[in-house]
Scaffold this motif. Structure first.
Motif, PDB file in Angstrom:
ATOM      1  N   ASN A   6      -1.577 -32.735  64.262  1.00 28.12           N
ATOM      2  CA  ASN A   6      -0.534 -32.978  65.268  1.00 28.12           C
ATOM      3  C   ASN A   6      -0.183 -34.463  65.319  1.00 28.12           C
ATOM      4  OD1 ASN A   6      -0.094 -30.368  66.160  1.00 28.12           O
ATOM      5  ND2 ASN A   6      -1.665 -30.454  67.719  1.00 28.12           N
ATOM      6  N   ILE A   7      -1.198 -35.315  65.101  1.00 31.87           N
ATOM      7  CA  ILE A   7      -0.988 -36.761  65.149  1.00 31.87           C
ATOM      8  C   ILE A   7      -0.446 -37.279  63.816  1.00 31.87           C
ATOM      9  CG2 ILE A   7      -2.150 -38.994  65.468  1.00 31.87           C
ATOM     10  CD1 ILE A   7      -4.105 -37.585  67.343  1.00 31.87           C
ATOM     11  N   ALA A   8      -0.891 -36.670  62.714  1.00 38.15           N
ATOM     12  CA  ALA A   8      -0.406 -37.049  61.383  1.00 38.15           C
ATOM     13  C   ALA A   8       0.176 -35.796  60.726  1.00 38.15           C
ATOM     14  CB  ALA A   8      -1.529 -37.631  60.543  1.00 38.15           C
ATOM     15  N   PRO A   9       1.410 -35.412  61.050  1.00 36.12           N
ATOM     16  CA  PRO A   9       1.989 -34.152  60.560  1.00 36.12           C
ATOM     17  C   PRO A   9       1.897 -34.011  59.041  1.00 36.12           C
ATOM     18  CG  PRO A   9       3.432 -35.169  62.183  1.00 36.12           C
ATOM     19  CD  PRO A   9       2.366 -36.167  61.879  1.00 36.12           C
ATOM     20  N   LYS A  10       1.606 -32.788  58.603  1.00 38.20           N
ATOM     21  CA  LYS A  10       1.397 -32.543  57.180  1.00 38.20           C
ATOM     22  C   LYS A  10       2.638 -32.771  56.336  1.00 38.20           C
ATOM     23  CE  LYS A  10      -2.428 -29.254  57.603  1.00 38.20           C
ATOM     24  NZ  LYS A  10      -2.948 -27.946  57.178  1.00 38.20           N
ATOM     25  N   HIS A  11       3.815 -32.601  56.932  1.00 37.83           N
ATOM     26  CA  HIS A  11       5.035 -32.728  56.136  1.00 37.83           C
ATOM     27  C   HIS A  11       5.433 -34.181  55.903  1.00 37.83           C
ATOM     28  CE1 HIS A  11       6.473 -32.918  60.304  1.00 37.83           C
ATOM     29  NE2 HIS A  11       7.516 -33.585  59.838  1.00 37.83           N
ATOM     30  N   LEU A  60       0.531 -41.574  67.960  1.00 34.01           N
ATOM     31  CA  LEU A  60      -0.139 -40.449  68.622  1.00 34.01           C
ATOM     32  C   LEU A  60       0.738 -39.210  68.697  1.00 34.01           C
ATOM     33  CD1 LEU A  60      -2.032 -42.232  71.546  1.00 34.01           C
ATOM     34  CD2 LEU A  60      -3.044 -41.191  69.523  1.00 34.01           C
ATOM     35  N   ILE A  61       2.052 -39.385  68.566  1.00 37.73           N
ATOM     36  CA  ILE A  61       2.939 -38.222  68.553  1.00 37.73           C
ATOM     37  C   ILE A  61       3.502 -37.973  67.155  1.00 37.73           C
ATOM     38  CG2 ILE A  61       3.516 -38.369  71.004  1.00 37.73           C
ATOM     39  CD1 ILE A  61       6.127 -39.725  70.262  1.00 37.73           C
ATOM     40  N   GLY A  62       2.852 -38.590  66.151  1.00 36.92           N
ATOM     41  CA  GLY A  62       3.188 -38.287  64.764  1.00 36.92           C
ATOM     42  C   GLY A  62       4.406 -38.989  64.215  1.00 36.92           C
ATOM     43  N   ILE A  63       4.788 -40.137  64.802  1.00 32.73           N
ATOM     44  CA  ILE A  63       5.979 -40.867  64.354  1.00 32.73           C
ATOM     45  C   ILE A  63       5.567 -42.205  63.762  1.00 32.73           C
ATOM     46  CG2 ILE A  63       8.118 -41.980  65.117  1.00 32.73           C
ATOM     47  CD1 ILE A  63       8.382 -39.803  67.219  1.00 32.73           C
ATOM     48  N   SER A 103       0.124 -65.033  69.755  1.00 32.32           N
ATOM     49  CA  SER A 103       1.544 -65.351  69.635  1.00 32.32           C
ATOM     50  C   SER A 103       2.416 -64.105  69.545  1.00 32.32           C
ATOM     51  CB  SER A 103       1.771 -66.217  68.379  1.00 32.32           C
ATOM     52  OG  SER A 103       1.331 -65.524  67.227  1.00 32.32           O
ATOM     53  N   GLY A 104       1.800 -62.933  69.630  1.00 37.89           N
ATOM     54  CA  GLY A 104       2.558 -61.683  69.577  1.00 37.89           C
ATOM     55  C   GLY A 104       2.730 -61.068  70.953  1.00 37.89           C
ATOM     56  N   TYR A 105       3.415 -59.944  71.003  1.00 40.04           N
ATOM     57  CA  TYR A 105       3.682 -59.257  72.268  1.00 40.04           C
ATOM     58  C   TYR A 105       2.939 -57.925  72.290  1.00 40.04           C
ATOM     59  CZ  TYR A 105       7.507 -62.586  72.814  1.00 40.04           C
ATOM     60  OH  TYR A 105       8.248 -63.734  72.932  1.00 40.04           O
ATOM     61  N   GLU A 106       2.348 -57.620  73.433  1.00 37.06           N
ATOM     62  CA  GLU A 106       1.566 -56.384  73.526  1.00 37.06           C
ATOM     63  C   GLU A 106       2.429 -55.133  73.453  1.00 37.06           C
ATOM     64  OE1 GLU A 106       2.240 -54.114  76.912  1.00 37.06           O
ATOM     65  OE2 GLU A 106       0.118 -54.578  77.143  1.00 37.06           O
ATOM     66  N   ILE A 107       3.710 -55.249  73.781  1.00 39.37           N
ATOM     67  CA  ILE A 107       4.597 -54.082  73.731  1.00 39.37           C
ATOM     68  C   ILE A 107       4.677 -53.512  72.315  1.00 39.37           C
ATOM     69  CG2 ILE A 107       6.639 -55.521  73.380  1.00 39.37           C
ATOM     70  CD1 ILE A 107       6.479 -52.176  75.301  1.00 39.37           C
ATOM     71  N   ASN A 108       4.542 -54.381  71.315  1.00 38.33           N
ATOM     72  CA  ASN A 108       4.617 -53.911  69.927  1.00 38.33           C
ATOM     73  C   ASN A 108       3.415 -53.049  69.579  1.00 38.33           C
ATOM     74  OD1 ASN A 108       7.061 -55.262  69.405  1.00 38.33           O
ATOM     75  ND2 ASN A 108       5.971 -57.177  69.030  1.00 38.33           N
ATOM     76  N   ARG A 109       2.228 -53.490  69.950  1.00 35.27           N
ATOM     77  CA  ARG A 109       1.022 -52.690  69.682  1.00 35.27           C
ATOM     78  C   ARG A 109       1.064 -51.393  70.484  1.00 35.27           C
ATOM     79  NH1 ARG A 109      -3.892 -57.220  69.723  1.00 35.27           N
ATOM     80  NH2 ARG A 109      -2.763 -58.822  68.539  1.00 35.27           N
ATOM     81  N   ARG A 110       1.533 -51.504  71.696  1.00 30.29           N
ATOM     82  CA  ARG A 110       1.583 -50.325  72.565  1.00 30.29           C
ATOM     83  C   ARG A 110       2.513 -49.242  72.005  1.00 30.29           C
ATOM     84  NH1 ARG A 110       1.008 -49.287  78.295  1.00 30.29           N
ATOM     85  NH2 ARG A 110       0.406 -51.445  78.653  1.00 30.29           N
ATOM     86  N   ILE A 111       3.725 -49.645  71.615  1.00 33.29           N
ATOM     87  CA  ILE A 111       4.685 -48.633  71.160  1.00 33.29           C
ATOM     88  C   ILE A 111       4.306 -48.077  69.789  1.00 33.29           C
ATOM     89  CG2 ILE A 111       6.334 -50.191  70.023  1.00 33.29           C
ATOM     90  CD1 ILE A 111       8.549 -48.379  71.320  1.00 33.29           C
ATOM     91  N   VAL A 112       3.718 -48.906  68.918  1.00 43.95           N
ATOM     92  CA  VAL A 112       3.292 -48.411  67.611  1.00 43.95           C
ATOM     93  C   VAL A 112       2.203 -47.353  67.778  1.00 43.95           C
ATOM     94  CG1 VAL A 112       2.091 -49.033  65.476  1.00 43.95           C
ATOM     95  CG2 VAL A 112       3.958 -50.452  66.296  1.00 43.95           C
ATOM     96  N   TYR A 113       1.230 -47.616  68.655  1.00 41.16           N
ATOM     97  CA  TYR A 113       0.150 -46.637  68.861  1.00 41.16           C
ATOM     98  C   TYR A 113       0.663 -45.383  69.563  1.00 41.16           C
ATOM     99  CZ  TYR A 113      -4.576 -44.885  69.723  1.00 41.16           C
ATOM    100  OH  TYR A 113      -5.709 -44.121  69.740  1.00 41.16           O
TER     101      TYR A 113
END
Length: 583
Positions: free
Chosen positions: A482-487, A128-131, A114-124
């Motif tokens: 880089n994926i999980a920035p220290k700050h 991957l860029i630390g956001i 019942s969910g949308y794949e765009i949500n999983r895609r954008i979260v991942y």
């Protein structure tokens, strides 16, 4: 009297069963877990199915406003209107409204349950860029993308799917790396089930005040990550609940018991942050036989912790195998720089105490850096012989102390192709033309002599046999942060996603990342596959360029130039920043 009965409203026995809403629609991970289980039990192939027609574009909503002025329904002939419904995160249903009794809504992206794949895609992709969650909200807000339905609950539901998928893919990546390490051991005539690994820990904060830490083991010959452990001193859920009910109260104890039984508690470490590396390495050694059918015979460590001592005490393989230690060549080489700098500082203090006239010492930081580099080169050039290693190391010291009046080149290699100019002129009968460059004076030589004697001790050099380094562990650690920035603080699960994703990229490039997305139900289009192929090619090209001698020499020259520049500033300005200086 019951108010509902007095109003004639029939009484319902029990509550209405909760069937979920837009926030909980993506919380069920059964399908992702099932796909992950199949991957774990199968052959680790990272190829993914490509859907040629799948692609995303950003379209302004006014496009649909213009379309509805020009489009008519093929059934009723009336004009249509477009609207949104079923908003869940960034996904929605495109409604086509006309005079027809029924219209089929069009999903804005493929649906998973019942969910949308765009949500999983954008979260991942953002992870991957630390956001994280609030960074994603900022992105959507500034891009004028409707994110009103994007909740923290939905975000963490997506993270749960990502975790299930990335854990499964990473396990197959590790098994593949362990098999390759075994094959390379066999090629070198070594036992297949006894591997050599380098280990290192890393924390998001210095000073061992961190609440989380990662530990990695990397194979000596494949240079691939074989295992990773993440440990946490904190559970955010426990911290939040303890604000409602203090710990050691009946309410908290009841909740905590249920919390732990459901395996939701992320706190798995008690003690100092420094102990994380010690216990993490021990944990990975203890599970090596069960996971890969191998034992780790040699451990390459930096000596910064009591990791090897713990391995000696606990004997992870019992009487079957005793773990042995190998030293990291680069760390040993750095000892010359560090201890030489300390000795120089002590010498300056003695001079000041004696009120002697200070002169600029020849032992500058650039010279120490060069000596450290010579040490590493000597060990790397003679990885199989302690005697040759020691001779090459001493050659660098005595070569730098040689003068025309007192040449000391007995350790330098002889012959016309020698790196030593003195030995080269001896071989070509041109010694009468040779002039020594400026050398270390006796004071500096006396300062360095005990350091070299200690570092060329046979027991130290025996640990350097094989020219082992922890460079790969340091590189891997950099990928994780880089994926999980220290700050930015993250929880254990998020750090595990970063550690597993970094391991996949470190070992196999970006292709396993597409496999992670496929396992969690995301369809892969040609654009994503093209991006991955190009990114992997760029990575190979960059690595080949950085491995050339010209590139290495340029990096060394740049580093030495910066050291000389800092020395010049220190000579000009004096020491301007140091603990306890302003007294």
């Amino acid at each position: 009297m019951d108010k509902k009965k007095s109003m004639g409203i029939p009484h319902r026995s029990g509550r209405r069963r909760f069937c979920g809403n837009r926030y909980t629609s993506d919380s069920n991970t059964e399908k992702t877990s099932s796909a992950a289980k199949k991957l774990k039990n199968g052959d680790p192939q990272f190829q993914v199915t490509i859907h040629p027609s799948l692609a995303y574009v950003i379209v302004q909503w006014s496009v649909f406003v213009l379309l509805q002025q020009r489009v008519a329904c093929v059934k009723c002939g009336k004009k249509v209107e477009f609207g949104k419904s079923d908003l869940k995160g960034l996904g929605f249903q495109l409604e086509i409204i006309c005079d027809c009794e029924k219209s089929e809504p069009i999903p804005s992206s493929p649906k998973i349950n019942s969910g949308y794949e765009i949500n999983r895609r954008i979260v991942y992709a953002m992870r991957l860029i630390g956001i994280g969650f609030y960074g994603l909200l900022n992105f959507c807000g500034l891009m004028d993308i409707s994110a009103s339905a994007l909740s923290s609950t939905g975000y963490y539901n997506c993270l749960q799917h990502i975790y299930c998928a990335v854990e499964a893919v990473t396990e197959t990546v590790f098994k593949k790396a362990a098999r390759e390490e075994q094959e390379m051991n066999k090629e070198k005539g070594l036992p297949e089930d006894r591997l050599t690994v380098s280990g290192d820990g890393s924390w998001p904060k210095r000073g061992f005040t961190a609440l989380l830490g990662i530990i990695s083991l990397i194979g000596k010959y494949t240079n691939k990550v074989i295992d990773v452990a993440v440990r946490s001193k904190i559970c955010q859920a426990c911290s939040n609940y303890s604000q409602k009910f203090p710990e050691n109260t009946p309410e908290f104890d009841a909740w905590f018991t249920e919390h732990c039984e459901a395996e939701n508690c992320t706190r798995d470490h008690d003690g100092s942050a420094g102990l994380i590396e010690v216990e993490g390495v021990q944990e990975m050694f203890l599970r090596s036989v069960e996971k890969y059918g191998v034992m780790y015979e040699y451990y390459i460590g930096d000596g910064d912790s009591k990791t090897f001592k713990r391995l000696e005490e606990t004997e992870p393989y019992g009487k079957a195998l005793t773990v042995k230690k190998k030293a990291c060549v680069l760390r040993v080489g750095k000892s010359i720089y560090r201890r030489g700098k300390e000795a120089k500082k002590n010498l300056a203090k003695i001079k000041r105490a004696l009120k002697a006239q200070e002169k600029k010492e020849a032992l500058e930081r650039a010279q120490l850096s060069k000596l450290s580099g010579y040490f590493k080169k000597a060990v790397l050039a003679h990885p199989d012989s302690v005697a040759d290693m020691k001779k090459a190391i001493l050659a660098s010291l005595y070569h730098k102390c040689s003068t025309d009046a007192k040449p000391q080149h007995e350790y330098c290699p002889a012959g016309a192709d020698s790196w030593c100019g003195y030995q080269k002129t001896v071989a070509t009968d041109k010694l009468h033309n040779f002039k020594h460059p400026s050398a270390f004076d006796e004071e500096v030589k006396d300062l360095l002599q005990p350091i070299y004697e200690e570092l060329t001790d046979e027991k130290v050099l025996e640990r350097c046999l094989g020219a082992n380094t922890q460079n790969n562990n340091e590189s891997y650690n950099s990928c994780v942060w880089n994926i999980a920035p220290k700050h930015k603080f993250v929880g254990k699960q998020t750090l595990e996603i970063a550690a597993f994703s970094a391991a996949c990229i470190f070992n196999e490039g970006l292709l396993p990342i597409l496999k992670v997305m496929e396992v969690m139900g995301v369809k892969i289009g040609p654009q994503a596959r093209q991006f991955v192929d190009k990114a992997n090619d760029r990575r190979v090209d960059r690595a080949e360029l950085e491995a050339t001698e010209a590139s290495k020499e340029h990096r060394t020259a740049t580093r030495n130039a910066k050291i000389l520049e800092n020395d010049a500033y220190e000579d000009q300005e004096g020491v301007v920043y140091e603990a306890g200086l302003d007294k």
